[in-house]
Write a protein that holds these residues in place. Sequence first.
Motif, PDB file in Angstrom:
ATOM      1  N   LEU A  12      28.556  31.704  24.885  1.00  0.00           N
ATOM      2  CA  LEU A  12      28.198  33.075  24.619  1.00  0.00           C
ATOM      3  C   LEU A  12      26.424  33.164  24.558  1.00  0.00           C
ATOM      4  N   LYS A  13      25.954  33.962  25.003  1.00  0.00           N
ATOM      5  CA  LYS A  13      24.603  34.213  25.038  1.00  0.00           C
ATOM      6  C   LYS A  13      24.052  34.381  23.638  1.00  0.00           C
ATOM      7  N   THR A  14      24.575  34.872  22.874  1.00  0.00           N
ATOM      8  CA  THR A  14      24.168  34.951  21.264  1.00  0.00           C
ATOM      9  C   THR A  14      25.510  34.285  20.491  1.00  0.00           C
ATOM     10  N   PRO A  15      25.435  33.171  19.744  1.00  0.00           N
ATOM     11  CA  PRO A  15      26.551  32.999  19.016  1.00  0.00           C
ATOM     12  C   PRO A  15      26.895  33.756  17.806  1.00  0.00           C
ATOM     13  N   THR A  28      27.915  36.647  28.272  1.00  0.00           N
ATOM     14  CA  THR A  28      28.105  35.268  28.061  1.00  0.00           C
ATOM     15  C   THR A  28      27.184  34.530  29.267  1.00  0.00           C
ATOM     16  N   GLY A  29      26.860  33.372  29.185  1.00  0.00           N
ATOM     17  CA  GLY A  29      25.891  32.787  30.040  1.00  0.00           C
ATOM     18  C   GLY A  29      26.605  32.031  31.139  1.00  0.00           C
ATOM     19  N   ASP A  30      25.759  31.225  32.008  1.00  0.00           N
ATOM     20  CA  ASP A  30      26.441  30.429  32.885  1.00  0.00           C
ATOM     21  C   ASP A  30      27.157  29.127  32.448  1.00  0.00           C
ATOM     22  N   ALA A  31      28.381  28.641  33.116  1.00  0.00           N
ATOM     23  CA  ALA A  31      29.114  27.755  32.924  1.00  0.00           C
ATOM     24  C   ALA A  31      28.340  26.271  32.686  1.00  0.00           C
ATOM     25  N   ALA A  83      32.470  38.867  10.983  1.00  0.00           N
ATOM     26  CA  ALA A  83      31.858  39.958  11.172  1.00  0.00           C
ATOM     27  C   ALA A  83      33.103  41.107  12.082  1.00  0.00           C
ATOM     28  N   GLY A  84      34.213  40.164  12.352  1.00  0.00           N
ATOM     29  CA  GLY A  84      35.038  41.108  13.153  1.00  0.00           C
ATOM     30  C   GLY A  84      35.841  40.080  13.975  1.00  0.00           C
ATOM     31  N   GLU A  85      37.061  40.495  14.560  1.00  0.00           N
ATOM     32  CA  GLU A  85      38.006  39.704  15.086  1.00  0.00           C
ATOM     33  C   GLU A  85      37.480  39.235  16.417  1.00  0.00           C
ATOM     34  N   PHE A  86      37.578  38.113  16.735  1.00  0.00           N
ATOM     35  CA  PHE A  86      37.195  37.541  17.966  1.00  0.00           C
ATOM     36  C   PHE A  86      38.375  37.131  19.005  1.00  0.00           C
ATOM     37  N   MET A  87      38.271  37.701  20.295  1.00  0.00           N
ATOM     38  CA  MET A  87      39.273  37.539  21.017  1.00  0.00           C
ATOM     39  C   MET A  87      38.929  37.005  22.391  1.00  0.00           C
ATOM     40  N   VAL A  88      39.671  35.920  22.981  1.00  0.00           N
ATOM     41  CA  VAL A  88      39.244  35.629  24.360  1.00  0.00           C
ATOM     42  C   VAL A  88      40.613  35.799  25.213  1.00  0.00           C
ATOM     43  N   LYS A  89      40.258  36.336  26.502  1.00  0.00           N
ATOM     44  CA  LYS A  89      41.366  36.393  27.584  1.00  0.00           C
ATOM     45  C   LYS A  89      40.762  35.720  28.739  1.00  0.00           C
ATOM     46  N   VAL A  90      41.796  34.784  29.521  1.00  0.00           N
ATOM     47  CA  VAL A  90      41.416  34.236  30.671  1.00  0.00           C
ATOM     48  C   VAL A  90      42.411  34.720  31.706  1.00  0.00           C
ATOM     49  N   VAL A 127      36.725  36.649  29.503  1.00  0.00           N
ATOM     50  CA  VAL A 127      36.242  37.880  28.693  1.00  0.00           C
ATOM     51  C   VAL A 127      36.561  37.484  27.394  1.00  0.00           C
ATOM     52  N   MET A 128      35.401  37.656  26.583  1.00  0.00           N
ATOM     53  CA  MET A 128      35.303  37.596  25.165  1.00  0.00           C
ATOM     54  C   MET A 128      34.959  38.863  24.574  1.00  0.00           C
ATOM     55  N   ARG A 129      35.536  38.959  23.228  1.00  0.00           N
ATOM     56  CA  ARG A 129      35.094  40.297  22.876  1.00  0.00           C
ATOM     57  C   ARG A 129      35.318  40.061  21.089  1.00  0.00           C
ATOM     58  N   GLN A 130      34.119  40.881  20.410  1.00  0.00           N
ATOM     59  CA  GLN A 130      34.324  40.633  19.099  1.00  0.00           C
ATOM     60  C   GLN A 130      34.387  42.275  18.665  1.00  0.00           C
ATOM     61  N   GLY A 131      35.536  42.760  17.943  1.00  0.00           N
ATOM     62  CA  GLY A 131      35.792  43.976  17.363  1.00  0.00           C
ATOM     63  C   GLY A 131      35.903  44.897  18.512  1.00  0.00           C
ATOM     64  N   GLY A 132      36.687  44.315  19.773  1.00  0.00           N
ATOM     65  CA  GLY A 132      36.860  45.300  20.908  1.00  0.00           C
ATOM     66  C   GLY A 132      35.673  45.558  21.630  1.00  0.00           C
TER      67      GLY A 132
END
Length: 223
Positions: free
Chosen positions: A132-135, A109-112, A140-147, A99-104
Amino acid sequence: MMAGKSSKLMTAAALSCLALTGPAVAHPHVWIEMRSSVVFADDGRIKGVNLIWTFDDGYTEMALDGLDTDGDGVYSQSELDPLTTENMASLKDYDYFTVMRQGGVKLATGDAVAYGQTWADGKLKLHFQIPLKTPLDPTAGEFMVKVYDPEFFIAIDYVKDEPVSVVGPIPQGCQLVVKPVPTGAEIEATQQMLATKGQDWKPENNEDFGAMFAQPVLIECKT
């Protein structure tokens, strides 16, 4: 055929836990050691995340059963390819536990891509990139990824040494931040808090319960 067994194992991850109990009482059946990289395009935008998973011995033994078709004691790329294809198809159904988020806000996302599997020194490793479907512009805001597996059938934990890195040119003023793993006391406190909530309660930002136990990786930029 072992690829089928592996597929059942992966898909079971999202089906194994009772919806009302969550990770507070679930127990993992597969263990993965992970490394990840936040991938930047040449223009400084984040375009995805690279993941490398090393599977535990028990899963490795089961997954490789029957794959050494020529009996030479070595698992070649052609022997591993069917397992890789089936695992990636199964993981796609669960957004690759990423899961990737920006600003919450959760990002599409696309296929691996760039995926493959190797076997060496008795270890089975799977690597892939989640684009990401759109880079996005990290300033513009904090980026966070959780796996993580929200049902905790699969435990996914970062390795201790050099767990996270950056690929490509990170913009000036931005930095990679790896938050610490929740302590036992913090996990217990979270579990106790969850026990007081009703069935309709949801964590902030529409996260699932598993996200509350996952280790965050951030890209933070000075404004």
